[in-house]
Design a protein around this motif. Structure first.
Motif, PDB file in Angstrom:
ATOM      1  N   LYS A  85      27.942  70.768  58.564  1.00  0.00           N
ATOM      2  CA  LYS A  85      27.634  71.621  58.110  1.00  0.00           C
ATOM      3  C   LYS A  85      28.355  72.428  57.901  1.00  0.00           C
ATOM      4  O   LYS A  85      28.417  72.953  56.461  1.00  0.00           O
ATOM      5  CB  LYS A  85      26.639  72.283  59.717  1.00  0.00           C
ATOM      6  CG  LYS A  85      25.533  71.343  60.540  1.00  0.00           C
ATOM      7  CD  LYS A  85      25.618  72.166  61.569  1.00  0.00           C
ATOM      8  CE  LYS A  85      24.131  71.712  62.737  1.00  0.00           C
ATOM      9  NZ  LYS A  85      23.590  72.562  63.414  1.00  0.00           N
ATOM     10  N   VAL A  86      29.729  73.267  58.279  1.00  0.00           N
ATOM     11  CA  VAL A  86      30.602  73.477  57.526  1.00  0.00           C
ATOM     12  C   VAL A  86      30.438  72.956  56.139  1.00  0.00           C
ATOM     13  O   VAL A  86      30.687  74.154  54.785  1.00  0.00           O
ATOM     14  CB  VAL A  86      32.113  73.200  58.047  1.00  0.00           C
ATOM     15  CG1 VAL A  86      33.256  73.956  57.267  1.00  0.00           C
ATOM     16  CG2 VAL A  86      32.059  73.885  59.612  1.00  0.00           C
ATOM     17  N   GLN A  87      30.766  71.472  54.994  1.00  0.00           N
ATOM     18  CA  GLN A  87      30.770  71.573  54.638  1.00  0.00           C
ATOM     19  C   GLN A  87      29.667  71.642  53.364  1.00  0.00           C
ATOM     20  O   GLN A  87      29.802  72.152  51.697  1.00  0.00           O
ATOM     21  CB  GLN A  87      31.235  70.011  53.907  1.00  0.00           C
ATOM     22  CG  GLN A  87      32.480  69.380  54.538  1.00  0.00           C
ATOM     23  CD  GLN A  87      33.754  70.060  54.550  1.00  0.00           C
ATOM     24  OE1 GLN A  87      33.705  70.445  52.444  1.00  0.00           O
ATOM     25  NE2 GLN A  87      35.245  69.992  54.362  1.00  0.00           N
ATOM     26  N   TYR A 116      39.118  81.774  59.229  1.00  0.00           N
ATOM     27  CA  TYR A 116      38.548  81.060  60.601  1.00  0.00           C
ATOM     28  C   TYR A 116      38.976  79.569  60.493  1.00  0.00           C
ATOM     29  O   TYR A 116      39.465  78.674  61.082  1.00  0.00           O
ATOM     30  CB  TYR A 116      36.904  81.247  61.232  1.00  0.00           C
ATOM     31  CG  TYR A 116      37.156  80.667  62.227  1.00  0.00           C
ATOM     32  CD1 TYR A 116      37.730  80.871  63.699  1.00  0.00           C
ATOM     33  CD2 TYR A 116      36.699  79.512  62.569  1.00  0.00           C
ATOM     34  CE1 TYR A 116      36.784  80.174  64.945  1.00  0.00           C
ATOM     35  CE2 TYR A 116      35.854  79.003  63.714  1.00  0.00           C
ATOM     36  CZ  TYR A 116      36.848  79.373  64.942  1.00  0.00           C
ATOM     37  OH  TYR A 116      36.677  78.290  66.257  1.00  0.00           O
ATOM     38  N   LEU A 117      38.300  78.947  59.185  1.00  0.00           N
ATOM     39  CA  LEU A 117      38.551  77.720  58.570  1.00  0.00           C
ATOM     40  C   LEU A 117      40.096  77.661  58.985  1.00  0.00           C
ATOM     41  O   LEU A 117      40.831  76.293  58.661  1.00  0.00           O
ATOM     42  CB  LEU A 117      37.895  77.296  57.383  1.00  0.00           C
ATOM     43  CG  LEU A 117      36.074  77.018  57.677  1.00  0.00           C
ATOM     44  CD1 LEU A 117      35.538  76.891  55.999  1.00  0.00           C
ATOM     45  CD2 LEU A 117      35.844  76.454  58.573  1.00  0.00           C
ATOM     46  N   LEU A 118      40.588  78.670  57.874  1.00  0.00           N
ATOM     47  CA  LEU A 118      42.086  78.254  58.066  1.00  0.00           C
ATOM     48  C   LEU A 118      43.174  78.085  59.253  1.00  0.00           C
ATOM     49  O   LEU A 118      43.746  77.764  59.014  1.00  0.00           O
ATOM     50  CB  LEU A 118      42.630  80.026  57.385  1.00  0.00           C
ATOM     51  CG  LEU A 118      41.936  79.254  55.520  1.00  0.00           C
ATOM     52  CD1 LEU A 118      42.899  80.662  54.431  1.00  0.00           C
ATOM     53  CD2 LEU A 118      42.967  77.786  54.434  1.00  0.00           C
ATOM     54  N   PHE A 119      42.970  78.265  59.727  1.00  0.00           N
ATOM     55  CA  PHE A 119      43.324  79.665  61.305  1.00  0.00           C
ATOM     56  C   PHE A 119      42.814  78.025  62.682  1.00  0.00           C
ATOM     57  O   PHE A 119      43.597  77.568  63.169  1.00  0.00           O
ATOM     58  CB  PHE A 119      42.388  80.701  62.397  1.00  0.00           C
ATOM     59  CG  PHE A 119      43.047  81.165  63.192  1.00  0.00           C
ATOM     60  CD1 PHE A 119      44.360  81.307  64.080  1.00  0.00           C
ATOM     61  CD2 PHE A 119      42.439  81.176  64.789  1.00  0.00           C
ATOM     62  CE1 PHE A 119      44.768  81.424  64.881  1.00  0.00           C
ATOM     63  CE2 PHE A 119      42.319  81.624  65.885  1.00  0.00           C
ATOM     64  CZ  PHE A 119      43.864  82.104  66.249  1.00  0.00           C
ATOM     65  N   ILE A 151      40.853  71.223  56.499  1.00  0.00           N
ATOM     66  CA  ILE A 151      39.636  71.326  55.424  1.00  0.00           C
ATOM     67  C   ILE A 151      39.930  72.015  53.936  1.00  0.00           C
ATOM     68  O   ILE A 151      41.464  72.708  54.234  1.00  0.00           O
ATOM     69  CB  ILE A 151      38.555  71.581  56.176  1.00  0.00           C
ATOM     70  CG1 ILE A 151      38.455  71.316  56.881  1.00  0.00           C
ATOM     71  CG2 ILE A 151      37.287  72.208  54.873  1.00  0.00           C
ATOM     72  CD1 ILE A 151      36.873  72.084  57.689  1.00  0.00           C
ATOM     73  N   ALA A 152      39.960  70.829  52.875  1.00  0.00           N
ATOM     74  CA  ALA A 152      40.996  71.323  51.215  1.00  0.00           C
ATOM     75  C   ALA A 152      39.962  72.377  51.520  1.00  0.00           C
ATOM     76  O   ALA A 152      39.984  72.225  49.873  1.00  0.00           O
ATOM     77  CB  ALA A 152      41.498  69.823  50.846  1.00  0.00           C
ATOM     78  N   TRP A 153      38.738  73.936  51.493  1.00  0.00           N
ATOM     79  CA  TRP A 153      38.307  73.856  51.482  1.00  0.00           C
ATOM     80  C   TRP A 153      38.249  75.093  49.636  1.00  0.00           C
ATOM     81  O   TRP A 153      37.921  74.908  48.675  1.00  0.00           O
ATOM     82  CB  TRP A 153      37.523  75.192  51.390  1.00  0.00           C
ATOM     83  CG  TRP A 153      37.905  76.214  52.228  1.00  0.00           C
ATOM     84  CD1 TRP A 153      38.815  76.123  53.654  1.00  0.00           C
ATOM     85  CD2 TRP A 153      38.207  77.263  51.406  1.00  0.00           C
ATOM     86  NE1 TRP A 153      39.316  77.296  54.438  1.00  0.00           N
ATOM     87  CE2 TRP A 153      39.851  77.932  52.900  1.00  0.00           C
ATOM     88  CE3 TRP A 153      38.329  78.222  50.810  1.00  0.00           C
ATOM     89  CZ2 TRP A 153      40.203  79.752  53.055  1.00  0.00           C
ATOM     90  CZ3 TRP A 153      39.209  79.334  50.141  1.00  0.00           C
ATOM     91  CH2 TRP A 153      39.621  80.186  51.368  1.00  0.00           C
TER      92      TRP A 153
END
Length: 204
Positions: A130-132, A166-169, A174-176
């Motif tokens: 879902k995130v991707q 939040y993803l970075l934290f 995840i290489a967004w």
């Protein structure tokens, strides 16, 4: 007013940024909803943060509701359009960003609260899928535009910035940023604002 929350919650960060951008003072009262001595249930029966306690004692909860209320408290930096399709667009961006945080938190809780033998990799993969998918949609919708909606920062950008932060934290693998350089460009622009700088979560 008192805002009950934690320094690591992306939902709390979202409303803190809204209050900051609106130049509205609010006292942050820290509470850990996972601690045995948490007091959150006394104000929010759902046991969630953020929770806003107004001066007259009335309580408002859910970050989307608090953010919308906060936007009415000051004419500074109008963050949500008043009505119609533009309002729906900004709120849809917020829902998409909140969805990233929802899925990320569910995946993290599965990995941290359950013992390894009880964890469901299928469940975690479903959440991260879902995130991707949401990241792909965000990048496609943003395109080459400077902001998520219109020609100035709105709640859409704040919500997206909090989701990306939040993803970075919590999910630095995840290489967004390399996958979606336009999202990274937006995020770096947001991180120049004091509201974002002052609300960076502490190192875990």
């Amino acid at each position: 007013m008192k805002l009950i929350g934690s320094l690591t919650s992306p939902y709390v960060r979202k409303v803190r940024i809204v209050f900051s951008e609106k130049k509205v003072e609010v006292d942050l009262v820290l509470d850990n909803v996972w601690a045995a001595n948490t007091q959150i249930n006394a104000t929010n029966p759902l046991g969630k943060v953020p929770c806003l306690v107004l001066d007259d004692g009335e309580v408002i909860y859910d970050s989307r509701v608090i953010a919308e209320y906060a936007d009415t408290l000051s004419p500074v930096s109008k963050l949500i359009p008043d009505n119609g399709r533009e309002r729906a667009s900004v709120k849809t961006w917020e829902a998409l960003a909140d969805g990233i945080m929802d899925a990320g938190i569910l995946a993290r809780l599965e990995a941290t609260l359950r013992p390894p033998e009880q964890q469901s990799q299928m469940w975690m993969d479903r959440q991260m899928g879902k995130v991707q998918a949401a990241l792909n949609q965000m990048a496609a919708q943003l395109g080459e535009n400077p902001w998520c909606h219109g020609n100035q920062m709105t709640l859409a950008d704040i919500a997206v910035g909090c989701a990306l932060g939040y993803l970075l934290f919590r999910f630095p693998h995840i290489a967004w940023q390399s996958q979606h350089p336009n999202l990274d460009q937006l995020y770096q622009k947001l991180m120049q604002r004091s509201s974002f700088i002052d609300s960076i979560p502490p190192a875990a």
